[in-house]
Design an enzyme around this catalytic site. Sequence first.
Site, PDB file in Angstrom:
ATOM      1  N   GLY A  24       0.811  -1.199   0.000  1.00  0.00           N
ATOM      2  CA  GLY A  24       0.000   0.000   0.000  1.00  0.00           C
ATOM      3  C   GLY A  24       0.850   1.256   0.000  1.00  0.00           C
ATOM      4  O   GLY A  24       2.078   1.199   0.057  1.00  0.00           O
ATOM      5  N   ASN A  25       0.186   2.398  -0.061  1.00  0.00           N
ATOM      6  CA  ASN A  25       0.912   3.664  -0.091  1.00  0.00           C
ATOM      7  C   ASN A  25       1.658   3.935   1.210  1.00  0.00           C
ATOM      8  O   ASN A  25       2.731   4.535   1.193  1.00  0.00           O
ATOM      9  CB  ASN A  25      -0.072   4.813  -0.365  1.00  0.00           C
ATOM     10  CG  ASN A  25      -0.570   4.814  -1.791  1.00  0.00           C
ATOM     11  OD1 ASN A  25       0.206   4.934  -2.729  1.00  0.00           O
ATOM     12  ND2 ASN A  25      -1.867   4.669  -1.968  1.00  0.00           N
ATOM     13  N   LEU A  28       2.972  -2.045   4.354  1.00  0.00           N
ATOM     14  CA  LEU A  28       2.883  -3.359   3.725  1.00  0.00           C
ATOM     15  C   LEU A  28       1.838  -4.170   4.483  1.00  0.00           C
ATOM     16  O   LEU A  28       1.862  -4.244   5.709  1.00  0.00           O
ATOM     17  CB  LEU A  28       4.228  -4.089   3.792  1.00  0.00           C
ATOM     18  CG  LEU A  28       5.428  -3.392   3.145  1.00  0.00           C
ATOM     19  CD1 LEU A  28       6.695  -4.224   3.366  1.00  0.00           C
ATOM     20  CD2 LEU A  28       5.203  -3.158   1.661  1.00  0.00           C
ATOM     21  N   GLY A 118      -6.706   1.217  -9.648  1.00  0.00           N
ATOM     22  CA  GLY A 118      -5.755   0.658  -8.691  1.00  0.00           C
ATOM     23  C   GLY A 118      -6.012  -0.818  -8.441  1.00  0.00           C
ATOM     24  O   GLY A 118      -7.163  -1.230  -8.263  1.00  0.00           O
ATOM     25  N   ASP A 120      -5.440  -2.435  -5.844  1.00  0.00           N
ATOM     26  CA  ASP A 120      -6.032  -2.612  -4.516  1.00  0.00           C
ATOM     27  C   ASP A 120      -7.548  -2.465  -4.563  1.00  0.00           C
ATOM     28  O   ASP A 120      -8.287  -3.232  -3.938  1.00  0.00           O
ATOM     29  CB  ASP A 120      -5.418  -1.636  -3.518  1.00  0.00           C
ATOM     30  CG  ASP A 120      -5.496  -0.176  -3.959  1.00  0.00           C
ATOM     31  OD1 ASP A 120      -5.694   0.097  -5.163  1.00  0.00           O
ATOM     32  OD2 ASP A 120      -5.346   0.714  -3.093  1.00  0.00           O
ATOM     33  N   ARG A 121      -8.029  -1.482  -5.342  1.00  0.00           N
ATOM     34  CA  ARG A 121      -9.470  -1.284  -5.461  1.00  0.00           C
ATOM     35  C   ARG A 121     -10.117  -2.463  -6.180  1.00  0.00           C
ATOM     36  O   ARG A 121     -11.189  -2.944  -5.784  1.00  0.00           O
ATOM     37  CB  ARG A 121      -9.767   0.016  -6.211  1.00  0.00           C
ATOM     38  CG  ARG A 121      -9.319   1.269  -5.469  1.00  0.00           C
ATOM     39  CD  ARG A 121      -9.511   2.513  -6.320  1.00  0.00           C
ATOM     40  NE  ARG A 121     -10.936   2.740  -6.612  1.00  0.00           N
ATOM     41  CZ  ARG A 121     -11.360   3.586  -7.544  1.00  0.00           C
ATOM     42  NH1 ARG A 121     -10.485   4.247  -8.298  1.00  0.00           N
ATOM     43  NH2 ARG A 121     -12.658   3.761  -7.740  1.00  0.00           N
ATOM     44  N   ASP A 140     -13.052   1.936   0.718  1.00  0.00           N
ATOM     45  CA  ASP A 140     -11.741   1.613   1.267  1.00  0.00           C
ATOM     46  C   ASP A 140     -11.217   2.838   1.998  1.00  0.00           C
ATOM     47  O   ASP A 140     -10.897   3.860   1.382  1.00  0.00           O
ATOM     48  CB  ASP A 140     -10.778   1.193   0.156  1.00  0.00           C
ATOM     49  CG  ASP A 140      -9.485   0.581   0.710  1.00  0.00           C
ATOM     50  OD1 ASP A 140      -9.142   0.874   1.872  1.00  0.00           O
ATOM     51  OD2 ASP A 140      -8.832  -0.186  -0.010  1.00  0.00           O
ATOM     52  N   THR A 143      -5.187   5.382   3.206  1.00  0.00           N
ATOM     53  CA  THR A 143      -4.567   6.690   3.013  1.00  0.00           C
ATOM     54  C   THR A 143      -5.472   7.569   2.171  1.00  0.00           C
ATOM     55  O   THR A 143      -5.693   8.744   2.471  1.00  0.00           O
ATOM     56  CB  THR A 143      -3.198   6.539   2.334  1.00  0.00           C
ATOM     57  OG1 THR A 143      -2.390   5.653   3.115  1.00  0.00           O
ATOM     58  CG2 THR A 143      -2.506   7.881   2.208  1.00  0.00           C
TER      59      THR A 143
END
Length: 272
Positions: A24-25, A28, A118, A120-121, A140, A143
């Site tokens: 992730g931004n 981890l 993304g 992640d999305r 979500d 960040t």
Amino acid sequence: MKQTVKQNIQPQQTNNPWLALMVGNSRLHWALFIDHTLNSTWDTQHLSESDIEQLAKTNTFPLPPSYARSIFLSPNLPITLVLASVVPSQTQLWQTYPNHRLITLNQVPIRGMYPTLGIDRALALFGAGKSYGFPMLVIDAGTALTFTGADSNQRLIGGAILPGLGLQFTSLGQKTAQLPLLKIRQIIDLPPRFAMDTPQAIQSGIIYTLLAGIKEFIDEWLSLFPDSKIAITGGDGELLIIYLKQQFSEIGEKIILDNNLIFWGMREVNIV
């Protein structure tokens, strides 16, 4: 670097362990699976290039804080690292790890995705839909705060991105001369809307505006898909659920809180 666990601890052998890593931004995000069963999850800070090189050379991985000593990894069965990342520089570093598999957007079976969505999305949406059913709207709260939705045919409808709760507090605290930097984890109860001191004025402005925006997106989504499930995930998800239940109880009670949505998506992709 944090303590690591070597893969040749061996009094007992598991069936098929594998490690999921979502880069992730800010952090981890790790998960240890045994076959399709989630064993444990934990977070670490981003590791340096030298730390990752050392892990790759020694074939080790970061130790979860509550590591279960009953889980042993066989030296004859190298653990697979299933990797997804939203940080390109970190992606390159982790690809030096042996026996890794990188999940890319085209491996996630959501229809109609655009190229810059993304990973992640996409994984969180797929994991939520497979776990709880489509249509699905995923919030979500990391960040960034994101909304991502798909219809009953697993087709992406779209979404939105804005600064997350913590990022909004941090930006005010760091980018202004006289406003304090607040720790959102200490703010459990909703502040007065019309505050009489600066810290509560910041809390009021950010929290109530954010909650109103979340409600607006949910209301619009449910007007399109009245039977849709709604799930929230991410580091601030639990706190936002608390706020939503206080401010909009009917909406707050409908939302599914699940911090492992991305890992469910990674598991589903890894099965295929």
